[in-house]
Design a protein around this motif. Structure first.
Motif, PDB file in Angstrom:
ATOM      1  N   TYR A  80       0.830  -1.205   0.000  1.00 45.46           N
ATOM      2  CA  TYR A  80       0.000   0.000   0.000  1.00 45.46           C
ATOM      3  C   TYR A  80       0.866   1.259   0.000  1.00 45.46           C
ATOM      4  O   TYR A  80       0.592   2.219  -0.735  1.00 45.46           O
ATOM      5  CB  TYR A  80      -0.911  -0.009   1.229  1.00 45.46           C
ATOM      6  CG  TYR A  80      -1.733   1.246   1.399  1.00 45.46           C
ATOM      7  CD1 TYR A  80      -2.881   1.455   0.629  1.00 45.46           C
ATOM      8  CD2 TYR A  80      -1.367   2.221   2.329  1.00 45.46           C
ATOM      9  CE1 TYR A  80      -3.634   2.611   0.776  1.00 45.46           C
ATOM     10  CE2 TYR A  80      -2.109   3.369   2.481  1.00 45.46           C
ATOM     11  CZ  TYR A  80      -3.241   3.566   1.710  1.00 45.46           C
ATOM     12  OH  TYR A  80      -3.980   4.702   1.857  1.00 45.46           O
ATOM     13  N   ASN A  81       1.928   1.262   0.810  1.00 43.49           N
ATOM     14  CA  ASN A  81       2.827   2.422   0.864  1.00 43.49           C
ATOM     15  C   ASN A  81       3.517   2.644  -0.482  1.00 43.49           C
ATOM     16  O   ASN A  81       3.739   3.787  -0.892  1.00 43.49           O
ATOM     17  CB  ASN A  81       3.869   2.226   1.963  1.00 43.49           C
ATOM     18  CG  ASN A  81       3.262   2.279   3.348  1.00 43.49           C
ATOM     19  OD1 ASN A  81       2.230   2.910   3.556  1.00 43.49           O
ATOM     20  ND2 ASN A  81       3.881   1.610   4.303  1.00 43.49           N
ATOM     21  N   TYR A  83       2.294   1.926  -3.488  1.00 42.11           N
ATOM     22  CA  TYR A  83       1.361   2.507  -4.448  1.00 42.11           C
ATOM     23  C   TYR A  83       0.964   3.932  -4.075  1.00 42.11           C
ATOM     24  O   TYR A  83       0.655   4.752  -4.939  1.00 42.11           O
ATOM     25  CB  TYR A  83       0.131   1.622  -4.587  1.00 42.11           C
ATOM     26  CG  TYR A  83       0.421   0.346  -5.330  1.00 42.11           C
ATOM     27  CD1 TYR A  83       0.998   0.377  -6.592  1.00 42.11           C
ATOM     28  CD2 TYR A  83       0.150  -0.895  -4.764  1.00 42.11           C
ATOM     29  CE1 TYR A  83       1.291  -0.785  -7.278  1.00 42.11           C
ATOM     30  CE2 TYR A  83       0.434  -2.068  -5.450  1.00 42.11           C
ATOM     31  CZ  TYR A  83       1.001  -2.004  -6.698  1.00 42.11           C
ATOM     32  OH  TYR A  83       1.300  -3.153  -7.371  1.00 42.11           O
ATOM     33  N   GLN A  84       0.966   4.218  -2.762  1.00 39.19           N
ATOM     34  CA  GLN A  84       0.703   5.591  -2.355  1.00 39.19           C
ATOM     35  C   GLN A  84       1.804   6.523  -2.840  1.00 39.19           C
ATOM     36  O   GLN A  84       1.548   7.638  -3.281  1.00 39.19           O
ATOM     37  CB  GLN A  84       0.586   5.677  -0.823  1.00 39.19           C
ATOM     38  CG  GLN A  84      -0.715   5.138  -0.275  1.00 39.19           C
ATOM     39  CD  GLN A  84      -1.893   5.999  -0.674  1.00 39.19           C
ATOM     40  OE1 GLN A  84      -2.648   5.663  -1.581  1.00 39.19           O
ATOM     41  NE2 GLN A  84      -2.063   7.118  -0.016  1.00 39.19           N
ATOM     42  N   THR A  85       3.048   6.040  -2.748  1.00 38.81           N
ATOM     43  CA  THR A  85       4.175   6.820  -3.253  1.00 38.81           C
ATOM     44  C   THR A  85       4.049   7.028  -4.754  1.00 38.81           C
ATOM     45  O   THR A  85       4.311   8.117  -5.273  1.00 38.81           O
ATOM     46  CB  THR A  85       5.500   6.111  -2.931  1.00 38.81           C
ATOM     47  OG1 THR A  85       5.604   5.919  -1.524  1.00 38.81           O
ATOM     48  CG2 THR A  85       6.693   6.923  -3.407  1.00 38.81           C
ATOM     49  N   ALA A  94       1.264   7.011  -6.555  1.00 34.95           N
ATOM     50  CA  ALA A  94       0.133   7.883  -6.874  1.00 34.95           C
ATOM     51  C   ALA A  94       0.500   9.351  -6.693  1.00 34.95           C
ATOM     52  O   ALA A  94       0.015  10.218  -7.421  1.00 34.95           O
ATOM     53  CB  ALA A  94      -1.060   7.520  -6.000  1.00 34.95           C
ATOM     54  N   SER A  95       1.360   9.634  -5.714  1.00 31.16           N
ATOM     55  CA  SER A  95       1.741  11.022  -5.464  1.00 31.16           C
ATOM     56  C   SER A  95       2.883  11.491  -6.360  1.00 31.16           C
ATOM     57  O   SER A  95       3.226  12.671  -6.371  1.00 31.16           O
ATOM     58  CB  SER A  95       2.155  11.191  -3.994  1.00 31.16           C
ATOM     59  OG  SER A  95       3.258  10.356  -3.685  1.00 31.16           O
ATOM     60  N   ASN A 117      -6.822  -0.955  -5.000  1.00 31.25           N
ATOM     61  CA  ASN A 117      -6.496   0.469  -5.141  1.00 31.25           C
ATOM     62  C   ASN A 117      -5.728   0.787  -6.423  1.00 31.25           C
ATOM     63  O   ASN A 117      -4.961   1.746  -6.482  1.00 31.25           O
ATOM     64  CB  ASN A 117      -5.694   0.971  -3.918  1.00 31.25           C
ATOM     65  CG  ASN A 117      -6.517   0.943  -2.657  1.00 31.25           C
ATOM     66  OD1 ASN A 117      -7.686   1.290  -2.662  1.00 31.25           O
ATOM     67  ND2 ASN A 117      -5.908   0.502  -1.566  1.00 31.25           N
ATOM     68  N   THR A 137      -1.551   4.114 -10.375  1.00 26.99           N
ATOM     69  CA  THR A 137      -0.999   3.548  -9.142  1.00 26.99           C
ATOM     70  C   THR A 137      -0.197   2.270  -9.339  1.00 26.99           C
ATOM     71  O   THR A 137       0.438   1.821  -8.404  1.00 26.99           O
ATOM     72  CB  THR A 137      -2.112   3.278  -8.114  1.00 26.99           C
ATOM     73  OG1 THR A 137      -3.147   2.498  -8.732  1.00 26.99           O
ATOM     74  CG2 THR A 137      -2.682   4.568  -7.588  1.00 26.99           C
TER      75      THR A 137
END
Length: 435
Positions: free
Chosen positions: A273-274, A276-278, A280-281, A419, A424
């Motif tokens: 998750y971390n 893909y969060q990176t 996405a940003s 997600n 992503t």
């Protein structure tokens, strides 16, 4: 020493030499824990690479290797906890030597419940004895938990061995099909009986009508589940726990092992998750570049470097397990086995419908994907090469996302659960040093 051993054989009393070993066992425990712990830290990565090198991700054998990795991590956690408790014990032993009277309550002048708490907590010597018992119990129980999880894995392997190797051979001969089905049903019932016996601390071992025939069943499953390695320790723990509390031990063992597996999966999910969060940003992530990533970094998509000197962008895309729910080719859903048999041309055709690959805002068309394996992590996936000669030099963003436009509701829900979106899967920054 020789006389003591002979006396032990005859009278079964604890000899002096054994008492000495018991009193000084902490030395061996700490030494063994430290050495074994160092080795255990190396094993999970080796198992993971071996599993990925020889078995498909998501296969039964790959899952079995994953279960063994979790068992080793559980044993490592137990040994770490043991070393911590032993460390507190050693500190308490030193304090009890320097200050044999322990806490000086008169000097502290505590009042109320604080004073009552000190008076009921016991001396420092009692604390040392309790820590001694606790550390020894942790050391023994850690292997029980480890053995239980490994035993569950070996039991699963017996089913895998049948379904993967024996059943296909029997299906070729119709005379073996029915006996094989009855055999597996009988074997499954025996597994249930053994599990009930485990939960009840030996229900079938205590009854006259079942003790004789169940002995042979239990003997067989001791070998299949490797429980002969830790069975005696578990029986010692159960038999020395008084009353109804002894019946909680099997449930505690199952709860701890199952909870640890669940926690381990949650940690892995957070790592993904971390990542893909990176992505996405649009943040810089060293895990995206082959020249900067570490072996333990999450692997999804990589390019050769953050600075591209040539005209080719080499991309590796991991065969994400989540894709298993959205494999569709020519309008029909296909299973993972058929997917593995598809040629590269068909894979490329599928990805052209499911994935949007772009550099900055320019979509890259007609991409040729090749089925491959990551050279370091041994993850199965796909590789492609993108020509950069038409792009200007300087900074760019390479992106891969899932296009859900023509997916059915089930496939969309799978993508949304993971997600995944149009950016992503990967959102990789690089600088093109144009020749």
């Amino acid at each position: 020493m020789k006389e003591d051993k002979n006396q032990f054989d005859k009278s079964e009393k604890t000899p002096g030499w054994l008492k000495t070993i018991q009193l000084n066992s902490w030395e061996a425990e700490l030494l063994i824990s430290a050495l074994v712990l160092y080795a255990l830290f190396q094993i999970p990565d080796y198992l993971d690479k071996t599993a990925l090198q020889y078995f498909d991700r998501g296969s039964r054998m790959h899952g079995l290797f994953g279960l063994l990795e979790k068992a080793i991590k559980l044993l490592s956690f137990g040994y770490i906890l043991h070393i911590l408790v032993r460390g507190i014990w050693v500190a308490s032993v030193g304090l009890s030597y320097v200050f044999p009277k322990g806490v000086d309550q008169d000097a502290l002048k505590f009042k109320g419940n604080f004073k009552k708490e000190l008076s009921t907590s016991g001396s420092l010597v009692k604390m040392v004895l309790r820590l001694e018992e606790l550390s020894s119990i942790i050391y023994g129980i850690s292997f029980i938990f480890f053995g239980t999880l490994v035993g569950f894995g070996t039991l699963i392997f017996s089913f895998i061995f049948f379904f993967e190797f024996i059943l296909p051979y029997m299906n070729q001969n119709p005379y073996f099909a029915v006996p094989a089905a009855f055999f597996m049903l009988f074997y499954f019932l025996l597994c249930i009986i053994v599990f009930i016996d485990f939960l009840t601390n030996g229900l079938f071992r205590r009854k006259e009508w079942s003790a004789d025939w169940f002995y042979y069943v239990a003997f067989f499953f001791r070998i299949v589940t490797l429980s002969f390695l830790y069975r005696r320790s578990l029986l010692v723990l159960i038999s020395n726990t008084k009353g109804w509390k002894s019946y909680l031990i099997p449930f505690i063992v199952i709860g701890v092992t199952g909870g640890f597996v669940r926690l381990n999966n949650t940690i892995s999910d957070n790592k993904r998750y971390n990542y893909y969060q990176t992505g996405a940003s649009g943040d810089y992530n060293s895990a995206n570049y082959e020249n900067t990533r570490n072996e333990n970094d999450y692997l999804a998509t990589t390019i050769q470097s953050d600075i591209i000197n040539g005209n080719a962008l080499k991309v590796f895309l991991k065969d994400l397990g989540s894709f298993g729910g959205i494999y569709q080719f020519e309008g029909k859903k296909i299973d993972k086995t058929k997917w593995d048999l598809l040629p590269s041309d068909s894979i490329s055709q599928y990805f052209s419908k499911r994935l949007i690959v772009s550099i900055d805002d320019q979509v890259i068309e007609n991409i040729k994907w090749f089925k491959t394996q990551h050279p370091k992590n041994y993850e199965f996936g796909f590789t492609t090469f993108i020509d950069l000669s038409d792009f200007e030099g300087g900074p760019h963003f390479f992106k891969i996302g899932v296009d859900t436009t023509d997916m059915n509701s089930t496939s969309k829900s799978i993508v949304e659960k993971e997600n995944y979106s149009l950016q992503t899967i990967s959102n990789i920054y690089f600088i093109y040093d144009k020749p």
